[in-house]
Design a protein around this motif. Structure first.
Motif, PDB file in Angstrom:
ATOM      1  N   SER A 298     -16.093  -1.248   1.808  1.00 36.77           N
ATOM      2  CA  SER A 298     -15.180  -0.653   2.910  1.00 36.77           C
ATOM      3  C   SER A 298     -13.889  -0.452   2.290  1.00 36.77           C
ATOM      4  CB  SER A 298     -15.000  -1.501   4.159  1.00 36.77           C
ATOM      5  OG  SER A 298     -14.864  -2.850   3.923  1.00 36.77           O
ATOM      6  N   THR A 299     -12.981   0.240   2.726  1.00 35.77           N
ATOM      7  CA  THR A 299     -11.413   0.352   2.345  1.00 35.77           C
ATOM      8  C   THR A 299     -10.615   0.313   3.634  1.00 35.77           C
ATOM      9  OG1 THR A 299     -12.132   1.896   0.609  1.00 35.77           O
ATOM     10  CG2 THR A 299      -9.929   1.825   1.330  1.00 35.77           C
ATOM     11  N   PHE A 300      -9.471  -0.485   3.555  1.00 37.31           N
ATOM     12  CA  PHE A 300      -8.634  -0.736   4.508  1.00 37.31           C
ATOM     13  C   PHE A 300      -7.538   0.376   4.452  1.00 37.31           C
ATOM     14  CE2 PHE A 300     -11.187  -4.257   5.031  1.00 37.31           C
ATOM     15  CZ  PHE A 300     -11.344  -4.619   6.334  1.00 37.31           C
ATOM     16  N   ARG A 301      -7.014   0.931   5.329  1.00 36.32           N
ATOM     17  CA  ARG A 301      -5.946   1.882   5.401  1.00 36.32           C
ATOM     18  C   ARG A 301      -5.094   1.750   6.591  1.00 36.32           C
ATOM     19  NH1 ARG A 301      -6.951   6.293   1.656  1.00 36.32           N
ATOM     20  NH2 ARG A 301      -4.758   6.472   1.764  1.00 36.32           N
ATOM     21  N   PHE A 302      -3.993   2.369   6.401  1.00 33.25           N
ATOM     22  CA  PHE A 302      -2.921   2.377   7.567  1.00 33.25           C
ATOM     23  C   PHE A 302      -3.217   3.893   8.049  1.00 33.25           C
ATOM     24  CE2 PHE A 302      -0.149  -0.398   5.486  1.00 33.25           C
ATOM     25  CZ  PHE A 302      -0.262  -1.551   6.268  1.00 33.25           C
ATOM     26  N   ALA A 303      -3.130   4.065   9.488  1.00 34.82           N
ATOM     27  CA  ALA A 303      -3.502   5.394   9.988  1.00 34.82           C
ATOM     28  C   ALA A 303      -2.230   5.602  11.227  1.00 34.82           C
ATOM     29  CB  ALA A 303      -4.644   5.682  10.712  1.00 34.82           C
ATOM     30  N   ALA A 304      -1.903   6.827  11.505  1.00 35.28           N
ATOM     31  CA  ALA A 304      -1.048   7.063  12.710  1.00 35.28           C
ATOM     32  C   ALA A 304      -0.976   8.464  13.031  1.00 35.28           C
ATOM     33  CB  ALA A 304       0.475   6.739  12.206  1.00 35.28           C
TER      34      ALA A 304
ATOM     35  N   ILE B  24      -4.936  -9.948   6.987  1.00 34.42           N
ATOM     36  CA  ILE B  24      -4.748  -9.296   5.743  1.00 34.42           C
ATOM     37  C   ILE B  24      -3.668  -8.416   5.911  1.00 34.42           C
ATOM     38  CG2 ILE B  24      -5.773  -7.221   4.692  1.00 34.42           C
ATOM     39  CD1 ILE B  24      -8.667  -8.155   5.343  1.00 34.42           C
ATOM     40  N   VAL B  25      -3.224  -7.633   7.213  1.00 37.34           N
ATOM     41  CA  VAL B  25      -2.070  -6.698   7.266  1.00 37.34           C
ATOM     42  C   VAL B  25      -0.699  -7.298   7.252  1.00 37.34           C
ATOM     43  CG1 VAL B  25      -1.083  -5.157   8.922  1.00 37.34           C
ATOM     44  CG2 VAL B  25      -3.648  -5.144   8.737  1.00 37.34           C
ATOM     45  N   ALA B  26      -0.719  -8.515   7.915  1.00 40.80           N
ATOM     46  CA  ALA B  26       0.740  -9.370   7.878  1.00 40.80           C
ATOM     47  C   ALA B  26       0.856  -9.748   6.437  1.00 40.80           C
ATOM     48  CB  ALA B  26       0.325 -10.729   8.633  1.00 40.80           C
TER      49      ALA B  26
ATOM     50  N   LEU C  44      -2.587   4.342  24.050  1.00 37.28           N
ATOM     51  CA  LEU C  44      -1.897   3.628  25.097  1.00 37.28           C
ATOM     52  C   LEU C  44      -0.737   2.750  24.907  1.00 37.28           C
ATOM     53  CD1 LEU C  44      -5.462   1.693  26.092  1.00 37.28           C
ATOM     54  CD2 LEU C  44      -4.282   3.613  27.006  1.00 37.28           C
ATOM     55  N   GLY C  45      -0.094   2.998  23.783  1.00 34.77           N
ATOM     56  CA  GLY C  45       1.429   2.560  23.498  1.00 34.77           C
ATOM     57  C   GLY C  45       1.398   1.094  22.995  1.00 34.77           C
ATOM     58  N   VAL C  46       0.484   0.622  22.599  1.00 38.47           N
ATOM     59  CA  VAL C  46       0.371  -0.746  22.155  1.00 38.47           C
ATOM     60  C   VAL C  46       1.054  -1.011  20.902  1.00 38.47           C
ATOM     61  CG1 VAL C  46      -0.916  -2.723  21.588  1.00 38.47           C
ATOM     62  CG2 VAL C  46      -1.410  -1.490  23.678  1.00 38.47           C
ATOM     63  N   ALA C  47       0.966   0.098  19.921  1.00 43.81           N
ATOM     64  CA  ALA C  47       1.364   0.232  18.592  1.00 43.81           C
ATOM     65  C   ALA C  47       1.726   1.622  18.258  1.00 43.81           C
ATOM     66  CB  ALA C  47       0.317  -0.715  17.812  1.00 43.81           C
ATOM     67  N   GLU C  48       2.445   1.831  17.299  1.00 43.49           N
ATOM     68  CA  GLU C  48       2.675   3.081  16.617  1.00 43.49           C
ATOM     69  C   GLU C  48       1.906   3.244  15.522  1.00 43.49           C
ATOM     70  OE1 GLU C  48       7.124   1.809  17.419  1.00 43.49           O
ATOM     71  OE2 GLU C  48       4.896   0.900  16.782  1.00 43.49           O
ATOM     72  N   VAL C  49       1.019   2.360  14.838  1.00 36.20           N
ATOM     73  CA  VAL C  49       0.283   2.523  13.584  1.00 36.20           C
ATOM     74  C   VAL C  49      -0.883   1.447  13.793  1.00 36.20           C
ATOM     75  CG1 VAL C  49       0.336   2.083  11.046  1.00 36.20           C
ATOM     76  CG2 VAL C  49       2.319   3.091  12.251  1.00 36.20           C
ATOM     77  N   ILE C  50      -2.051   1.905  12.962  1.00 36.54           N
ATOM     78  CA  ILE C  50      -3.325   0.846  12.999  1.00 36.54           C
ATOM     79  C   ILE C  50      -3.432   0.762  11.626  1.00 36.54           C
ATOM     80  CG2 ILE C  50      -4.063   1.679  15.249  1.00 36.54           C
ATOM     81  CD1 ILE C  50      -6.264   3.185  13.766  1.00 36.54           C
ATOM     82  N   ALA C  51      -4.315  -0.333  11.422  1.00 35.11           N
ATOM     83  CA  ALA C  51      -4.731  -0.677  10.026  1.00 35.11           C
ATOM     84  C   ALA C  51      -6.259  -1.022  10.341  1.00 35.11           C
ATOM     85  CB  ALA C  51      -4.160  -1.868   9.406  1.00 35.11           C
TER      86      ALA C  51
ATOM     87  N   GLY D 272      -0.453   6.343   2.829  1.00 30.75           N
ATOM     88  CA  GLY D 272       0.121   5.302   1.798  1.00 30.75           C
ATOM     89  C   GLY D 272      -1.140   4.882   1.137  1.00 30.75           C
ATOM     90  N   ASP D 273      -0.917   4.021   0.341  1.00 27.61           N
ATOM     91  CA  ASP D 273      -2.088   3.596  -0.552  1.00 27.61           C
ATOM     92  C   ASP D 273      -3.196   2.718   0.242  1.00 27.61           C
ATOM     93  OD1 ASP D 273      -1.010   4.986  -2.558  1.00 27.61           O
ATOM     94  OD2 ASP D 273       0.413   2.971  -3.264  1.00 27.61           O
ATOM     95  N   PRO D 274      -4.262   2.416  -0.139  1.00 26.15           N
ATOM     96  CA  PRO D 274      -5.145   1.731   0.407  1.00 26.15           C
ATOM     97  C   PRO D 274      -4.542   0.275   0.621  1.00 26.15           C
ATOM     98  CG  PRO D 274      -6.201   3.029  -0.896  1.00 26.15           C
ATOM     99  CD  PRO D 274      -4.967   3.280  -1.252  1.00 26.15           C
ATOM    100  N   ILE D 275      -4.876  -0.574   1.867  1.00 29.57           N
ATOM    101  CA  ILE D 275      -4.354  -1.935   1.786  1.00 29.57           C
ATOM    102  C   ILE D 275      -5.247  -2.764   0.931  1.00 29.57           C
ATOM    103  CG2 ILE D 275      -4.103  -3.884   3.564  1.00 29.57           C
ATOM    104  CD1 ILE D 275      -4.010  -1.807   5.654  1.00 29.57           C
ATOM    105  N   MET D 276      -6.293  -2.643   1.019  1.00 31.70           N
ATOM    106  CA  MET D 276      -7.387  -3.461   0.089  1.00 31.70           C
ATOM    107  C   MET D 276      -8.835  -2.584   0.350  1.00 31.70           C
ATOM    108  SD  MET D 276      -8.761  -6.756   2.090  1.00 31.70           S
ATOM    109  CE  MET D 276     -10.063  -7.170   1.058  1.00 31.70           C
ATOM    110  N   THR D 277      -9.752  -3.001  -0.839  1.00 37.92           N
ATOM    111  CA  THR D 277     -10.999  -2.700  -0.724  1.00 37.92           C
ATOM    112  C   THR D 277     -11.918  -3.831  -0.637  1.00 37.92           C
ATOM    113  OG1 THR D 277     -11.446  -2.662  -2.937  1.00 37.92           O
ATOM    114  CG2 THR D 277     -10.991  -0.519  -2.248  1.00 37.92           C
TER     115      THR D 277
END
Length: 282
Positions: free
Chosen positions: A90-96, A119-121, A146-153, A171-176
């Motif tokens: 799997s690959t972890f990415r930011f999305a918005a 991982i994200v922190a 729902l307005g909890v966050a502007e971005v997800i990972a 952006g670049d992948p956070i990790m694989t």
């Protein structure tokens, strides 16, 4: 006995059980079983939540475990990867929402929702970005609506669910990540039972990756043929009854087998066969 943690559910569970079975170990027959003993192989398996495995292994109460690289890193446990297993990638990415951000530097002052807070922190801190992280268990796409966050990972495979939610990766992948074998940090790397277990799994990985190829070719074409099928050390070459012909056997990568067969045929090789490898030791 060697005490091993195995995922009890999720995308890691089935492939892990299949690999262990191929490696010659007994596996549970019922999904409700939490522990089984394989006396012939001197192994005891514990079926645990994938997220908890790194914690159990880090205490030393269990010798090794199978989990995801993402889960290991997210846990912050004192455990380390000793063998990648090649499944559950799997690959972890930011999305918005489009226009929210182009890269990680644009996340300063924003809130990121994720199921993998560790991982994200850590990734934000390593990048020198001051952003808030909100932990959610699953379905993080709705956090923006729902307005909890502007971005997800989150884990991104095809990106379909993100597009359906009106989001895009940036952006670049956070990790694989992939399934891995782990042990407690600082544990004895040469413990015989652990090494035997790893050799068995490595044998399964090789057996899945390679096939055995046999073919006949004329002696004058042997060097060209061997260049196509060098094997691991070198191929086995045996004389045939008909003078001027030899039989060749070598392991070749399974994904390249059809191309190699075409190339061998083109230089005059015949009776080209491939055979699956069920187990091996290298």
């Amino acid at each position: 006995m060697l005490r091993i943690a195995v995922p009890n559910k999720g995308s890691l569970s089935g492939p892990a059980a299949d690999m262990l079975h191929e490696a010659g170990y007994q596996q549970r027959r019922e999904s409700k079983e939490l522990r089984i003993v394989d006396p012939e192989n001197e192994v005891e398996f514990f079926y645990l939540r994938p997220r908890d495995i790194a914690i159990y292994v880090s205490t030393g109460r269990l010798d090794i475990g199978i989990t995801g690289r993402d889960l290991l890193i997210d846990s912050g446990a004192q455990a380390e990867e000793i063998l990648p297993l090649g499944f559950a990638r799997s690959t972890f990415r930011f999305a918005a929402k489009p226009g929210t951000a182009n890269g990680i530097e644009d996340l300063k002052g924003k809130t990121v929702a994720t199921s993998y807070e560790g991982i994200v922190a850590g990734h934000l801190a390593d990048s020198g970005v001051d952003a808030s992280v909100v932990h959610l268990d699953g379905a993080v796409e709705t956090a923006i609506e729902l307005g909890v966050a502007e971005v997800i990972a989150d884990v991104v495979e095809t990106g379909t669910s993100l597009r359906n939610a009106g989001l895009e990766v940036f952006g670049d992948p956070i990790m694989t990540s992939e399934a891995i074998v782990i042990r407690r940090t600082g544990a004895d790397a040469d413990e015989p039972k652990v090494q035997q277990f790893l050799r068995r799994l490595q044998g399964v990985l090789v057996a899945r990756t390679y096939v055995m190829m046999d073919y006949d070719c004329r002696v004058e074409q042997l060097e060209k043929a061997v260049a196509l099928t060098p094997g691991l050390e070198s191929p086995t070459v045996s004389p045939l009854h008909n003078e001027g012909w030899v039989a060749v056997r070598a392991m070749v990568p399974a994904k390249e087998a059809q191309r190699i067969m075409d190339d061998l045929y083109a230089i005059g090789a015949r009776a080209i066969l491939t055979t699956a490898i069920h187990a091996c030791r290298l």
